[in-house]
Design a protein around this motif. Structure first.
Motif, PDB file in Angstrom:
ATOM      1  N   PRO A  63       0.813  -1.221   0.000  1.00  0.00           N
ATOM      2  CA  PRO A  63       0.000   0.000   0.000  1.00  0.00           C
ATOM      3  C   PRO A  63       0.848   1.272   0.000  1.00  0.00           C
ATOM      4  O   PRO A  63       0.422   2.296  -0.552  1.00  0.00           O
ATOM      5  CB  PRO A  63      -0.807  -0.122   1.305  1.00  0.00           C
ATOM      6  N   ASN A  90       1.693   1.897  -3.502  1.00  0.00           N
ATOM      7  CA  ASN A  90       0.501   2.441  -4.173  1.00  0.00           C
ATOM      8  C   ASN A  90       0.371   3.932  -3.916  1.00  0.00           C
ATOM      9  O   ASN A  90       0.060   4.723  -4.815  1.00  0.00           O
ATOM     10  CB  ASN A  90      -0.753   1.715  -3.678  1.00  0.00           C
ATOM     11  N   TRP A  91       0.608   4.324  -2.664  1.00  0.00           N
ATOM     12  CA  TRP A  91       0.495   5.746  -2.312  1.00  0.00           C
ATOM     13  C   TRP A  91       1.536   6.586  -3.045  1.00  0.00           C
ATOM     14  O   TRP A  91       1.233   7.691  -3.508  1.00  0.00           O
ATOM     15  CB  TRP A  91       0.651   5.900  -0.799  1.00  0.00           C
ATOM     16  N   ASP A 132      -4.941   4.119  -5.503  1.00  0.00           N
ATOM     17  CA  ASP A 132      -5.874   4.063  -4.384  1.00  0.00           C
ATOM     18  C   ASP A 132      -5.270   3.308  -3.199  1.00  0.00           C
ATOM     19  O   ASP A 132      -4.569   2.303  -3.369  1.00  0.00           O
ATOM     20  CB  ASP A 132      -7.167   3.359  -4.803  1.00  0.00           C
ATOM     21  N   VAL A 133      -5.539   3.813  -1.991  1.00  0.00           N
ATOM     22  CA  VAL A 133      -5.212   3.117  -0.758  1.00  0.00           C
ATOM     23  C   VAL A 133      -6.510   2.995   0.042  1.00  0.00           C
ATOM     24  O   VAL A 133      -7.535   3.562  -0.337  1.00  0.00           O
ATOM     25  CB  VAL A 133      -4.141   3.868   0.066  1.00  0.00           C
ATOM     26  N   TYR A 134      -6.449   2.255   1.139  1.00  0.00           N
ATOM     27  CA  TYR A 134      -7.643   2.065   1.966  1.00  0.00           C
ATOM     28  C   TYR A 134      -8.243   3.408   2.351  1.00  0.00           C
ATOM     29  O   TYR A 134      -7.526   4.335   2.751  1.00  0.00           O
ATOM     30  CB  TYR A 134      -7.290   1.295   3.236  1.00  0.00           C
ATOM     31  N   THR A 164      -7.028   5.946   5.419  1.00  0.00           N
ATOM     32  CA  THR A 164      -5.584   6.038   5.623  1.00  0.00           C
ATOM     33  C   THR A 164      -5.184   7.495   5.837  1.00  0.00           C
ATOM     34  O   THR A 164      -5.533   8.369   5.032  1.00  0.00           O
ATOM     35  CB  THR A 164      -4.823   5.473   4.412  1.00  0.00           C
ATOM     36  N   ILE A 214       1.980   8.344   6.916  1.00  0.00           N
ATOM     37  CA  ILE A 214       2.589   7.230   6.188  1.00  0.00           C
ATOM     38  C   ILE A 214       4.111   7.191   6.345  1.00  0.00           C
ATOM     39  O   ILE A 214       4.675   6.113   6.611  1.00  0.00           O
ATOM     40  CB  ILE A 214       2.181   7.269   4.698  1.00  0.00           C
ATOM     41  N   SER A 273      -2.239  -2.207  -8.894  1.00  0.00           N
ATOM     42  CA  SER A 273      -2.570  -1.484  -7.666  1.00  0.00           C
ATOM     43  C   SER A 273      -3.424  -2.340  -6.739  1.00  0.00           C
ATOM     44  O   SER A 273      -3.295  -2.246  -5.510  1.00  0.00           O
ATOM     45  CB  SER A 273      -3.297  -0.177  -7.995  1.00  0.00           C
ATOM     46  N   GLY A 317      -2.316  -3.557  -3.040  1.00  0.00           N
ATOM     47  CA  GLY A 317      -3.140  -2.964  -1.984  1.00  0.00           C
ATOM     48  C   GLY A 317      -3.916  -3.941  -1.135  1.00  0.00           C
ATOM     49  O   GLY A 317      -4.913  -3.552  -0.518  1.00  0.00           O
ATOM     50  N   SER A 328      -4.384  -4.181   4.769  1.00  0.00           N
ATOM     51  CA  SER A 328      -5.045  -3.050   5.425  1.00  0.00           C
ATOM     52  C   SER A 328      -4.158  -2.448   6.509  1.00  0.00           C
ATOM     53  O   SER A 328      -4.572  -1.534   7.221  1.00  0.00           O
ATOM     54  CB  SER A 328      -6.376  -3.494   6.040  1.00  0.00           C
ATOM     55  N   LEU A 331      -1.552  -0.462   6.525  1.00  0.00           N
ATOM     56  CA  LEU A 331      -1.223   0.956   6.435  1.00  0.00           C
ATOM     57  C   LEU A 331      -2.367   1.815   6.958  1.00  0.00           C
ATOM     58  O   LEU A 331      -2.141   2.787   7.687  1.00  0.00           O
ATOM     59  CB  LEU A 331      -0.886   1.326   4.990  1.00  0.00           C
TER      60      LEU A 331
END
Length: 427
Positions: free
Chosen positions: A52, A55-56, A61-63, A66, A71, A253, A257, A260, A262
């Motif tokens: 994740p 991804n950021w 997209d992240v959860y 977040t 981060i 992604s 991802g 969860s 993060l």
């Protein structure tokens, strides 16, 4: 241009942490010629936690929920855990010369006698009958939603999954030239089918942990296949997630991802920093087998703390976030030390003791699950594994010798010192 600048800006915030993580993973993986499971646990941990983060950095997209400002700090937690494992693993390898590393594991094939685990096989058959019945029952409802399939499975669903981490791991005890015992194959098959119809991915962890240990005493060239199997497992697990969500699209992604952690870790750091809640001493509660919060375990607590107890919500938890809540970064390092010590000690003992071999597989499976869980779940799983493992060994042929490892029939063949390191298969 704007996308490039945004990606570069994000990457610069976590570049030192990611570099340390990469070096730790390289150090622990490239030196794993003896097949220890800890490097695989580290890679799995990195996938769930750093995926994740990547991804950021790429603006993917992240959860939802977040806290992006947290981060960079949380990524230092992950770097601390991976560095701890790398340092202690390299020190362990330096402490134990090559000729003292496991050469063969105490499976039925290597235990000196044709060991028969009739008690384990009986339990496998009984559990398989239940799983097969429930699988047919779920399929007959036509449910295609995870919540509906779990409802059709009944109240024993999560207990069954927990038991199977231990029972599925016990399959290693029956391993011979032609594979597992028939009862074990049946259990693994019904377990996999049950997980597929309920959209659970737990069976992948167990099968991968079994593969790690089965190939442990083989050549380094043979073990090169394990990363490819792991990649296939990750893709398969992502496919199950996409199918059950009916909203996600399959892509890079989505693959990155899946964790969860993060979201949960940044939520914890933000809450503690802002004073929204106090540290939860879940370790102390777990010691006395008590729930750490008024909502029960931490997995339930996060649903109420973030989503107000929304029905059907579930995020798992984070074993690293839990450590931070209990004692900050020092607790993260201490937890990592404990995980590494337990994993390596069990595998080291797996050459002589069938029980240690089974517990090594169980711990590897449980840790893959516990990355998105909590210590209480890990300890409960291992308690069940000890009960099943002791029962399996005591109901096997020559149970006393097998359990205590006090005679030659309970030990796997050893390579004599006179053969030197060149005679080892796990140099």
């Amino acid at each position: 241009m704007e996308y490039f600048l945004s990606t570069l800006s994000n990457f610069q915030l976590v570049a030192p942490q990611l570099a340390i993580c990469a070096l730790a993973l390289l150090a622990i993986s490239l030196r794993n010629r003896s097949g220890y499971p800890l490097p695989y646990i580290a890679v799995f941990f990195a996938y769930f936690t750093l995926g994740p983060v990547l991804n950021w950095t790429m603006n993917a997209d992240v959860y939802v929920g977040t806290v992006v400002d947290r981060i960079p700090t949380v990524t230092w937690w992950y770097a601390a855990a991976l560095t701890t494992w790398a340092v202690m693993y390299l020190f362990w390898r330096w402490l134990l010369p090559a000729r003292h590393l496991p050469t063969k594991l105490a499976t039925a094939k290597n235990s000196g006698v044709e060991r028969t685990y009739w008690g384990l096989d009986t339990l496998n058959i009984l559990v398989s009958v239940w799983a097969a019945f429930k699988t047919f029952q779920i399929l007959s409802t036509g449910a295609t939603d995870k919540l509906l399939t779990i409802e059709a499975a009944g109240a024993f669903h999560y207990d069954y999954l927990l038991i199977q981490v231990a029972l599925g791991s016990a399959a290693i005890l029956t391993w011979k030239d032609r594979g597992f015992s028939p009862a074990t194959w049946i259990n693994l098959l019904t377990y996999s089918m049950y997980c597929l119809v309920t959209f659970e991915r737990d069976f992948i962890f167990v099968i991968f942990a079994l593969l790690i240990h089965i190939t442990a005493a083989k050549s380094s060239r043979f073990r090169l296949w394990i990363p490819f199997v792991g990649i296939v497992g990750v893709i398969g697990a992502t496919a199950i997630f996409v199918f059950r969500s009916e909203q996600e699209e399959f892509g890079i992604s989505t693959i990155l991802g899946q964790g969860s952690n993060l979201f949960i870790d940044t939520f914890i750091l933000e809450g503690l920093t802002a004073g929204n809640f106090y540290p939860i001493e879940s370790y102390w509660a777990a010691l006395f087998r008590q729930p750490p919060t008024e909502y029960g375990n931490l997995t339930n607590w996060i649903v109420y703390a973030w989503a107000g107890g929304a029905e059907g919500a579930g995020y798992g938890f984070s074993i690293i976030g839990e450590a931070y809540m209990n004692g900050g970064l020092a607790a993260v390092i201490a937890l990592s030390l404990a995980i590494g010590l337990i994993s390596m000690s069990l595998f080291r003992a797996a050459e002589r003791y069938p029980l240690a071999l089974m517990l090594s597989v169980s711990f590897t499976s449980a840790m893959m699950y516990a990355v998105r869980g909590e210590v209480a779940t890990l300890s409960t799983t291992m308690l069940v594994a000890v009960i099943i493992g002791v029962g399996a060994v005591l109901t096997s042929r020559k149970p006393t010798a097998a359990f205590l490892g006090d005679d030659a029939s309970a030990r796997s063949p050893m390579v004599s010192d006179s053969q030197g390191e060149a005679g080892l298969t796990t140099n």
